[in-house]
Design a protein around this motif. Sequence first.
Motif, PDB file in Angstrom:
ATOM      1  N   CYS A  70       0.832  -1.214   0.000  1.00 44.91           N
ATOM      2  CA  CYS A  70       0.000   0.000   0.000  1.00 44.91           C
ATOM      3  C   CYS A  70       0.862   1.257   0.000  1.00 44.91           C
ATOM      4  O   CYS A  70       0.555   2.243  -0.682  1.00 44.91           O
ATOM      5  N   LEU A  90      -6.898  -2.373  -0.599  1.00 44.39           N
ATOM      6  CA  LEU A  90      -7.454  -2.009   0.702  1.00 44.39           C
ATOM      7  C   LEU A  90      -8.791  -2.690   0.941  1.00 44.39           C
ATOM      8  O   LEU A  90      -9.109  -3.082   2.069  1.00 44.39           O
ATOM      9  N   ILE A 135      -2.993   0.364   7.758  1.00 46.19           N
ATOM     10  CA  ILE A 135      -3.058   1.649   7.060  1.00 46.19           C
ATOM     11  C   ILE A 135      -2.016   2.613   7.627  1.00 46.19           C
ATOM     12  O   ILE A 135      -1.326   3.325   6.880  1.00 46.19           O
TER      13      ILE A 135
END
Length: 308
Positions: A201, A224, A294
Amino acid sequence: MRNSGTNVTEDISIIFGASGGGIVSLLFTLKYKNWSNFFKDLVDTRQYTRPRNLQARATRLNHLGKICFFCAWWVTITYAIAAWFSSKGCQDTNDPGKFGEICPTFIPIWLPFGTNDVAAAQSFLAECFVMYESTEIFICHISELKSQLKETLDAPFSVETRDKLRLCVDYHVYILNLGYRLSSLIKYTAGHMSLLSALVCGCVANQMLNTKPMGSLFFLAAWLFALFCFCHSGQRIKDKTLSIADAIWNTKWYKADVKTLKDVQFILLRCQKPICFEALPMGVTDYAFYFMMIKTGYSFFALFRQSL
């Protein structure tokens, strides 16, 4: 890399992302019989009562699966179009004496050898949906158990009531065995993706600000979403296995006789430890784990922005 003007974060994301997805596919193949036997036992309702909402839940999941499949293809095509438009810039900046970046491929990537066709297949999204679908069907059994416990403990005490409760105890043990099998399969099939998701990510987010912004945006959104399905499944199964004790507490269990209360205590003791999906090398997949991924991905993104 900063002085050469070449951004290698896309290469890093493909190396780790495609490798991780390939390993997941390989492990799914190696454990095909285990998964197949689990699916058969999951929908087998000959021994116990068929969950009342099983058919409706299965129909809804089939529709979601079709939408997920369509979106996966759409993201892949969008990323391929973005890569095709950027191939000219790849050839302009390419220096065979230094990086030797392979341009006429699905994703321009540096390799130590020459080739004309390299494709990376991302299967993480589809396999995470399989985990989500298995979890939702499993939760149907938990809902059916809670309904049977409520009907049994709220009914006037009788010998038949005690027999029904013992059947509920057996059903509970059967559900727990299914849950532990699912947890073990997910751990050894896709648990390692927790190590790679944050790095992938972060790389894709950095790539989005440098090359192929739209393609990278869709790729990041798909990854995600796949990770969310993984963590959402872990959170759901943990909450639902703990909710069995709450369902018993909301019944008239206190009106039962001593022998019946012993069976109730047995169920309550088994409900103290929830079923969780483990993430390798440590931790469990839930909402907290998702936000931690995240946060870690953003840390990688900030590192790449400063160093590449």
